[in-house]
Write a protein that holds these residues in place. Structure first.
Motif, PDB file in Angstrom:
ATOM      1  N   LYS A   2       0.833  -1.188   0.000  1.00  0.00           N
ATOM      2  CA  LYS A   2       0.000   0.000   0.000  1.00  0.00           C
ATOM      3  C   LYS A   2       0.874   1.247   0.000  1.00  0.00           C
ATOM      4  O   LYS A   2       1.876   1.308   0.712  1.00  0.00           O
ATOM      5  CB  LYS A   2      -0.909  -0.008   1.228  1.00  0.00           C
ATOM      6  CG  LYS A   2      -1.962   1.086   1.217  1.00  0.00           C
ATOM      7  CD  LYS A   2      -2.866   0.935   2.412  1.00  0.00           C
ATOM      8  CE  LYS A   2      -3.938   2.007   2.417  1.00  0.00           C
ATOM      9  NZ  LYS A   2      -4.836   1.882   3.582  1.00  0.00           N
ATOM     10  N   LEU A   3       0.509   2.234  -0.809  1.00  0.00           N
ATOM     11  CA  LEU A   3       1.273   3.470  -0.876  1.00  0.00           C
ATOM     12  C   LEU A   3       1.209   4.209   0.448  1.00  0.00           C
ATOM     13  O   LEU A   3       0.142   4.318   1.061  1.00  0.00           O
ATOM     14  CB  LEU A   3       0.720   4.378  -1.977  1.00  0.00           C
ATOM     15  CG  LEU A   3       1.099   4.042  -3.418  1.00  0.00           C
ATOM     16  CD1 LEU A   3       0.366   4.980  -4.354  1.00  0.00           C
ATOM     17  CD2 LEU A   3       2.578   4.126  -3.650  1.00  0.00           C
ATOM     18  N   SER A   9       0.625  11.826  -1.496  1.00  0.00           N
ATOM     19  CA  SER A   9       0.512  13.290  -1.511  1.00  0.00           C
ATOM     20  C   SER A   9       1.330  13.897  -2.641  1.00  0.00           C
ATOM     21  O   SER A   9       0.883  14.834  -3.318  1.00  0.00           O
ATOM     22  CB  SER A   9       0.970  13.869  -0.170  1.00  0.00           C
ATOM     23  OG  SER A   9       0.174  13.383   0.894  1.00  0.00           O
ATOM     24  N   MET A  10       2.535  13.375  -2.864  1.00  0.00           N
ATOM     25  CA  MET A  10       3.387  13.902  -3.926  1.00  0.00           C
ATOM     26  C   MET A  10       2.770  13.660  -5.306  1.00  0.00           C
ATOM     27  O   MET A  10       2.785  14.530  -6.180  1.00  0.00           O
ATOM     28  CB  MET A  10       4.774  13.263  -3.856  1.00  0.00           C
ATOM     29  CG  MET A  10       5.555  13.617  -2.594  1.00  0.00           C
ATOM     30  SD  MET A  10       5.828  15.392  -2.388  1.00  0.00           S
ATOM     31  CE  MET A  10       7.064  15.680  -3.648  1.00  0.00           C
ATOM     32  N   ILE A  11       2.214  12.469  -5.495  1.00  0.00           N
ATOM     33  CA  ILE A  11       1.579  12.158  -6.776  1.00  0.00           C
ATOM     34  C   ILE A  11       0.319  12.997  -6.959  1.00  0.00           C
ATOM     35  O   ILE A  11       0.043  13.502  -8.049  1.00  0.00           O
ATOM     36  CB  ILE A  11       1.269  10.654  -6.857  1.00  0.00           C
ATOM     37  CG1 ILE A  11       2.568   9.855  -6.931  1.00  0.00           C
ATOM     38  CG2 ILE A  11       0.395  10.340  -8.068  1.00  0.00           C
ATOM     39  CD1 ILE A  11       2.387   8.357  -6.892  1.00  0.00           C
ATOM     40  N   ALA A 113      -3.029   8.432  -7.388  1.00  0.00           N
ATOM     41  CA  ALA A 113      -3.296   8.861  -6.013  1.00  0.00           C
ATOM     42  C   ALA A 113      -4.454   8.087  -5.403  1.00  0.00           C
ATOM     43  O   ALA A 113      -4.495   7.866  -4.194  1.00  0.00           O
ATOM     44  CB  ALA A 113      -3.592  10.358  -5.985  1.00  0.00           C
ATOM     45  N   ALA A 114      -5.405   7.678  -6.252  1.00  0.00           N
ATOM     46  CA  ALA A 114      -6.580   6.966  -5.739  1.00  0.00           C
ATOM     47  C   ALA A 114      -6.346   5.472  -5.594  1.00  0.00           C
ATOM     48  O   ALA A 114      -7.086   4.796  -4.869  1.00  0.00           O
ATOM     49  CB  ALA A 114      -7.769   7.210  -6.672  1.00  0.00           C
ATOM     50  N   ALA A 115      -5.325   4.927  -6.265  1.00  0.00           N
ATOM     51  CA  ALA A 115      -5.092   3.479  -6.235  1.00  0.00           C
ATOM     52  C   ALA A 115      -4.664   3.042  -4.833  1.00  0.00           C
ATOM     53  O   ALA A 115      -3.832   3.675  -4.187  1.00  0.00           O
ATOM     54  CB  ALA A 115      -4.029   3.107  -7.253  1.00  0.00           C
ATOM     55  N   ARG A 116      -5.226   1.938  -4.382  1.00  0.00           N
ATOM     56  CA  ARG A 116      -4.865   1.398  -3.073  1.00  0.00           C
ATOM     57  C   ARG A 116      -3.532   0.655  -3.132  1.00  0.00           C
ATOM     58  O   ARG A 116      -2.746   0.684  -2.197  1.00  0.00           O
ATOM     59  CB  ARG A 116      -5.960   0.462  -2.565  1.00  0.00           C
ATOM     60  CG  ARG A 116      -7.290   1.146  -2.309  1.00  0.00           C
ATOM     61  CD  ARG A 116      -8.313   0.147  -1.782  1.00  0.00           C
ATOM     62  NE  ARG A 116      -7.884  -0.433  -0.510  1.00  0.00           N
ATOM     63  CZ  ARG A 116      -8.093   0.128   0.674  1.00  0.00           C
ATOM     64  NH1 ARG A 116      -8.724   1.301   0.745  1.00  0.00           N
ATOM     65  NH2 ARG A 116      -7.684  -0.453   1.783  1.00  0.00           N
ATOM     66  N   ALA A 117      -3.300  -0.022  -4.247  1.00  0.00           N
ATOM     67  CA  ALA A 117      -2.050  -0.763  -4.395  1.00  0.00           C
ATOM     68  C   ALA A 117      -0.988   0.116  -5.042  1.00  0.00           C
ATOM     69  O   ALA A 117      -1.303   1.114  -5.692  1.00  0.00           O
ATOM     70  CB  ALA A 117      -2.283  -2.016  -5.241  1.00  0.00           C
ATOM     71  N   ARG A 118       0.251  -0.276  -4.870  1.00  0.00           N
ATOM     72  CA  ARG A 118       1.356   0.468  -5.453  1.00  0.00           C
ATOM     73  C   ARG A 118       1.339   0.315  -6.974  1.00  0.00           C
ATOM     74  O   ARG A 118       1.180  -0.777  -7.501  1.00  0.00           O
ATOM     75  CB  ARG A 118       2.672  -0.049  -4.894  1.00  0.00           C
ATOM     76  CG  ARG A 118       3.882   0.691  -5.429  1.00  0.00           C
ATOM     77  CD  ARG A 118       5.137   0.150  -4.793  1.00  0.00           C
ATOM     78  NE  ARG A 118       6.316   0.867  -5.267  1.00  0.00           N
ATOM     79  CZ  ARG A 118       7.550   0.600  -4.851  1.00  0.00           C
ATOM     80  NH1 ARG A 118       7.754  -0.363  -3.978  1.00  0.00           N
ATOM     81  NH2 ARG A 118       8.560   1.289  -5.315  1.00  0.00           N
ATOM     82  N   CYS A 119       1.497   1.436  -7.692  1.00  0.00           N
ATOM     83  CA  CYS A 119       1.562   1.410  -9.149  1.00  0.00           C
ATOM     84  C   CYS A 119       2.760   2.241  -9.595  1.00  0.00           C
ATOM     85  O   CYS A 119       3.198   3.151  -8.900  1.00  0.00           O
ATOM     86  CB  CYS A 119       0.272   1.926  -9.779  1.00  0.00           C
ATOM     87  SG  CYS A 119      -0.171   3.584  -9.273  1.00  0.00           S
TER      88      CYS A 119
END
Length: 221
Positions: A2-3, A9-11, A113-119
């Motif tokens: 998870k991010l 925030s940066m993204i 920013a909305a994704a729950r998993a790391r992308c």
């Protein structure tokens, strides 16, 4: 994985930066102040005056010889725009590509920013790099035209025949500086993305979940 909040925030900050880039490029395309200039009639310079402002597609010219102002519309359709065709075509085309790249960056930033998993933020970085590249290209084309021709003359052949001169009176207008601001904004977006990529801290939610299951099994026994 998870991010963490910092990366998110940066993204997310680049989303607002991309929106600003879009607004700035659209404003630059639509406004008439890429070049602002004045002119004088050499035959009677004390009473003759002209004001010229134009953008990539349209503009206006006001002239007076002491008996009132005459207003003329400048347009690429009528061939009265002072900038040569290759200059405004090259500038406008590159700004359109930069606009599309900013739109893509805006969408990717929102999804990232909305994704729950790391992308991977690399596609977002590429879009912002394209925005920087093509805004710089547009600025380079326009500056070339400005220093080679526009700062020496923005008058039509008809006006030149009547001894009007605008030599060294032209300045880059605020429409040009809007693109400069858009380029800087896209560059700041890239800095934010690189900072987010360099931060290796991610929250691993699988370990706490596994530990909770183990503790639950122990309690049952």
């Amino acid at each position: 994985m998870k991010l963490n909040m910092f990366k998110r925030s940066m993204i997310y900050a680049t989303f607002f930066g991309s929106c600003l880039c879009i607004a700035l490029v659209v404003a630059a395309l639509g406004t008439w102040h890429w070049v602002d200039a004045t002119a004088r009639g050499l035959r009677n310079p004390t009473v003759s005056e002209a004001r010229i402002s134009f953008g990539l597609f349209e503009g206006y010219k006001e002239l007076t010889v002491g008996v009132g102002w005459r207003h003329r519309h400048l347009s690429i359709k009528t061939g009265t725009l002072p900038a040569r065709r290759w200059a405004w075509c090259g500038t406008a085309a590159q700004l359109v590509v930069a606009l599309a790249a900013s739109g893509g960056a805006c969408v990717l930033a929102a999804l990232g920013a909305a994704a729950r998993a790391r992308c991977s933020p690399k596609p977002l970085l590429v879009c912002n790099c394209l925005t920087v590249l093509f805004t710089l290209g547009a600025l380079a084309v326009w500056l070339t035209e400005f220093f080679l021709r526009l700062q020496h003359n923005v008058m039509s052949e008809e006006d030149l025949a009547l001894s009007w001169s605008s030599d060294m009176t032209a300045d880059l207008g605020f429409s040009f500086w809007l693109v400069v601001t858009a380029c800087i904004t896209a560059f700041v977006n890239n800095v934010c993305i690189l900072i987010a990529m360099s931060d290796g801290r991610d929250v691993d939610t699988s370990a706490p979940a596994l530990e909770e299951k183990v503790n639950g099994a122990i309690m049952l026994y």
